[in-house]
Design an enzyme around this catalytic site. Structure first.
Site, short mmCIF file in Angstrom:
data_model
loop_
_atom_site.label_atom_id
_atom_site.label_comp_id
_atom_site.label_asym_id
_atom_site.label_seq_id
_atom_site.Cartn_x
_atom_site.Cartn_y
_atom_site.Cartn_z
CE LYS A 105 -0.20 -0.28 5.01
NZ LYS A 105 -0.96 -0.75 6.17
CG MET A 150 8.03 24.14 -2.23
SD MET A 150 6.97 24.97 -3.41
CE MET A 150 5.99 26.02 -2.35
NE ARG A 207 -6.86 0.63 10.33
CZ ARG A 207 -5.61 0.41 9.90
NH1 ARG A 207 -4.70 1.36 10.02
NH2 ARG A 207 -5.28 -0.73 9.37
CE1 TYR A 263 11.31 32.87 1.00
CE2 TYR A 263 11.57 30.49 1.18
CZ TYR A 263 11.27 31.62 0.42
OH TYR A 263 10.96 31.49 -0.89
C1 LIG Z 1 -0.32 -1.55 6.99
C2 LIG Z 1 -0.93 -2.76 7.50
C3 LIG Z 1 -0.15 -3.87 7.86
C4 LIG Z 1 1.36 -3.87 7.86
O1 LIG Z 1 1.84 -3.29 9.05
P1 LIG Z 1 3.40 -3.15 9.33
O2 LIG Z 1 3.48 -2.62 10.70
O3 LIG Z 1 3.92 -2.20 8.32
O4 LIG Z 1 3.96 -4.50 9.17
C5 LIG Z 1 -0.79 -5.05 8.20
N1 LIG Z 1 -2.15 -5.10 8.22
C6 LIG Z 1 -2.93 -4.04 7.92
C7 LIG Z 1 -4.40 -4.19 7.98
C8 LIG Z 1 -2.34 -2.84 7.56
O5 LIG Z 1 -3.12 -1.79 7.26
#
Ligand SMILES: *Cc1c(COP(=O)(O)O)cnc(C)c1O
Length: 836
Positions: free
Chosen positions: A504, A779, A602, A730
């Site tokens: 992801k 930036m 969540r 700046y």
């Molecule tokens: C991101 C995520 C993981 C991975 O977690 P890490 O701490 O990066 O290993 C596992 N399960 C879910 C549902 C996640 O969103």
């Protein structure tokens, strides 16, 4: 080329042949990786059993691809296939080693073997550079120095060779004695001994003694007397002073700077770019100008010089040869190129085996359909040109190369090799200049281009014109490290536990397509992305693994179904709308993943809504529950372990409800990276590996086994002298308390360098030294204090983080976690992929 009948192979490995295909088959290629198919009809596959993978599983696929010969240890496979030859042995790796050892015995030219903790590959490559004009040399490809790498390397020994150079590496006791039997070296080089890879050994001395077993039958052993540990180990190992098994004592050939030795360093002067060394051998002196200045290179070069002397080369030849030593680039870079192309730039020597490895890598990249190769004349292959280019052309054809661009007079003369191999497009040029003239802006389009040339062809000029011009800040991603980290976590899993890799957020900033390709090659079981778009991109780039989508929005259901993605379903609302969609669109069926709420608060079904979800699912034919999972809220914090254990228990209870409601098997999973390390009993059927893959172990338990993946680098745009009392940047936040040297570097907060690092909170690194950030980060740019160092010049590389200066340093400074730093590196920062 080595070639034996299957019956000879049977004898070489002391196995039992079942010639169910053809008792007169021939074997010329030893295959240990089912993904690297070549010369199928004369290949023999070794079905090696690993902890997680069993080579026997790949036999049916390989048979369908035309492989007929197998070495197996599992007798039951033999009855299953009637169209293959099987050699049954007790241990497949040992069989491979025996075959190599028997092959080795056919040759009696000198063989140099190298071991030690560091420098093995460089010493091997440099001896090759120094002696290539005197001998026809066979050596390990890259650093194939393991229990299987060495046999594969030895298999290349052939009639035409006159010298062998092989390196050997071990990670456990008892391994070296096996490598000794395969290499049977006549000359040994012991480079040095250090802490690296110490796991399997009691201590340094134990390790040194084990490594020395490589030389128990050698005539001569070369080592540096200045290394106390090596010296001591050698004097302790009785084989080297007197041995009952040996008829003759081993000759020790030493070199040293500090004590007397066969080859003595009389003086050594490090200059700007070279090291001036005076050497003495048999009362004769020479002056050598080594084109390197670092300590490791000096040591490596001296080992090589010793080898030349042992081989009887005259001392006066040494300066001439050493002057031309060049650095051994052992990496291959992959980056975006013009017109939506991907460029693979391989700077490694362009010998036959290295070309093969590069072509295998090209074959692994699925981003574009079209594969192109730009290759120059190949030197020092030890083969005549018609044979050499015939082999190369066939290798290209086997790996589906569509377009071949050759540069050099020799290649032009062998045009018909490439025509006969039926490469679709062939374009040949006499010089690199001619090629560059032809390369108009749209000459390459939507293709993956492998660029590989001998040094004199200066292909870096070709690379330059193909690379997409963009700003010089780069995130360098080491793809070997991804593989290594994956293996480190896999070693913690039970053999049957599956692995889902989290890619992801663009694979935590590393680039999802490239990382997914590596993961697919390494046969992970599942991938997970946050959004459907990310999954679609993976599918469009040749990723065929199952992909879970964690946030399946209604607008993306179409894409999910069309691209064969698998949504995570976490609520009744989402479940119902997905079912409604499947119904309306007449979609046939779809796999889903159910998330359970166990304490993260969540996403996920809680206990109260689960029964209803199950009954809806049972009434829906078009949905299959592929897995049920939950997510741990605090897997890395020992003080919260009670909470984590409660999450795990609740998960078990709720998941049981789901699995007992369906007749088919459902995969259960709850562990993330930290969970894998800290809760080995909660692996269930699968784990979800995220951060650890990218080289960061927040739980600090297996950090030592992980390799850093990403390095963020930029360079100095300008250096200026700022007078005492002036301000910098700046809001005039930077102040010159004295006259100072200030550098402006090409990275700012828009690239992901957090503005919180302004005003000395953050630092950057130049040549390993830390320099503070001055004033406010802008930036696109940042000013740093060069602390008066006038040696630093404009254009110099500046490191923000890398393997030496880890991301966690920055994360700690600004009160965040490494995840955020990794994923904040903006898209405009060019990603460069490196393979070593
Ligand atoms: C991101 C995520 C993981 C991975 O977690 P890490 O701490 O990066 O290993 C596992 N399960 C879910 C549902 C996640 O969103």
């Amino acid at each position: 080329m080595a070639r034996y009948s299957i019956m000879e192979i049977e004898q070489m490995c002391a196995g039992k042949l079942y010639p169910l295909f053809d008792a007169n088959a021939y074997v010329s290629y030893l295959m240990i990786d089912s993904r690297k198919l070549r010369s199928a009809s004369e290949a023999i596959f070794f079905a090696i059993k690993g902890k997680r993978q069993d080579g026997h599983d790949y036999i049916p696929t390989l048979i369908s691809q035309g492989v007929h010969n197998f070495v197996v240890s599992d007798e039951s496979v033999i009855a299953k296939y009637s169209s293959a030859n099987f050699i049954l042995v007790k241990d497949v790796v040992i069989a491979l080693q025996k075959i190599a050892a028997t092959h080795r015995k056919k040759f009696d030219f000198p063989v140099v073997a190298i071991t030690g903790s560091n420098g093995k590959t460089i010493v091997k490559e440099w001896i090759f550079q120094l002696l290539a004009e005197d001998y026809n040399i066979v050596r390990n490809p890259k650093s194939f120095n393991s229990q299987v790498g060495v046999p594969i390397s030895i298999w290349q020994m052939a009639e035409e060779n006159t010298l062998g150079i092989f390196e050997a590496g071990i990670s456990e006791p008892d391994e070296m004695i096996r490598l000794e039997k395969i290499i049977q070296p006549s000359i040994g080089v012991f480079t040095n001994i250090g802490e690296a890879h110490a796991q399997g050994f009691l201590n340094i001395k134990h390790k040194a003694k084990e490594k020395l077993k490589l030389f128990i039958n050698a005539e001569t052993l070369i080592y540096c007397k200045d290394h106390g540990d090596v010296n001591q180990a050698i004097s302790e190992v009785s084989a080297f002073s007197q041995s009952n098994d040996r008829e003759e004592k081993i000759n020790l050939f030493t070199w040293a700077q500090n004590t007397d030795a066969d080859l003595r360093v009389v003086s050594l002067l490090q200059q700007a770019t070279t090291t001036f060394i005076v050497l003495e051998f048999k009362n004769e002196q020479v002056e050598v100008d080594l084109p390197f200045v670092d300590k490791a290179s000096i040591e490596n070069a001296l080992h090589c010089i010793a080898v030349l002397l042992v081989l009887g080369k005259p001392l006066k030849l040494i300066p001439k040869r050493v002057k031309n030593l060049s650095s051994v680039a052992m990496r291959l870079e992959m980056k975006e190129a013009i017109n939506n192309c991907t460029l693979i730039n391989d700077a490694y020597n362009s010998d036959l085996e290295a070309i093969r490895i590069a072509l295998d890598f090209l074959n692994q990249i699925h981003s574009h359909h079209k594969r192109s190769v730009i290759l120059s004349d190949v030197y020092q292959s030890g083969k005549n040109d018609p044979e050499l280019y015939d082999i190369i052309a066939k290798m290209m054809k086997e790996r589906s190369v569509d377009r071949f661009i050759g540069v050099g007079k020799n290649i032009i003369r062998q045009r018909k090799c490439f025509e006969e191999a039926q490469i679709r497009e062939i374009e040949l040029f006499e010089t690199t200049d001619e090629l560059l003239q032809k390369m108009t802006s749209d000459w390459f389009k939507n293709e993956t281009i492998l660029l590989k040339g001998s040094r004199v062809f200066e292909f870096e000029r070709v690379a330059k014109s193909l690379e997409r011009k963009s700003h010089k800040t780069v995130l360098e991603i080491n793809l070997n490290a991804i593989t290594q980290n994956l293996k480190a976590y896999q070693s913690l899993l039970k053999p049957k536990t599956k692995l889902m890799a989290m890619v992801k957020a663009s694979a935590y900033g590393a680039g999802s397509v490239e990382i997914a390709q590596v993961l697919q090659f390494n046969r992970v079981d599942y991938l997970a992305v946050a959004y459907a778009d990310e999954g679609v991109e993976l599918r469009r780039n040749g990723i065929t693994l199952p992909i879970m989508v964690m946030n399946p929005e209604e607008a993306s259901f179409d894409a999910i179904v069309n691209y064969n993605l698998e949504p995570e379903i976490y609520s009744l609302r989402l479940l119902q709308s997905f079912i409604a969609y499947l119904h309306e669109s007449n979609a046939l069926s779809c796999s889903i993943h159910i998330e359970l709420e166990t304490g993260m608060n969540r996403l996920g079904f809680d206990e109260s809504s689960l029964d209803e979800a199950i009954s809806i699912l049972k009434a829906t034919d078009s949905i299959k529950v592929a897995s049920v999972f939950s997510h741990l809220a605090t897997s890395d914090e020992p003080e919260n372990d009670d909470y984590t254990n409660a999450q795990i228990s609740l998960f078990k209870k709720l998941a049981d409800k789901v699995t007992s409601s369906f007749p088919y098997p459902i995969i259960l999973h709850i562990l993330n990276s930290n969970g894998i390390v800290r809760f080995p009993n909660a692996q269930f059927d699968m784990v979800r590996l995220g951060l650890g893959l990218y080289g960061i172990d927040a739980s600090n338990v297996i950090s030592k086994q992980l390799v850093s993946v990403s390095s963020l680098k930029t360079s100095i745009s300008q250096i200026k002298k700022v007078k005492k009392g002036e301000s910098i940047g700046y809001s005039r936040k930077g102040k010159a308390d004295n006259d100072m040297l200030v550098a402006t570097i090409g990275i700012g907060y828009a690239d992901g360098l957090s503005r919180v690092l302004s005003n000395g909170v953050g630092v950057v690194y130049i040549q390993g030294v830390e320099y503070p950030i001055l004033g406010n980060i802008c930036m696109d740019m940042t000013m740093i204090d060069l602390k008066g160092n006038e040696k630093i010049t404009e254009g110099e590389e500046v490191v923000i983080f890398d393997h030496k200066f880890p991301i966690s340093l920055i994360a700690n400074k600004i009160g965040t976690i490494p995840y955020e730093i990794l994923t904040s590196v903006s898209n405009r920062v060019k990603r460069v992929y490196v393979v070593e």
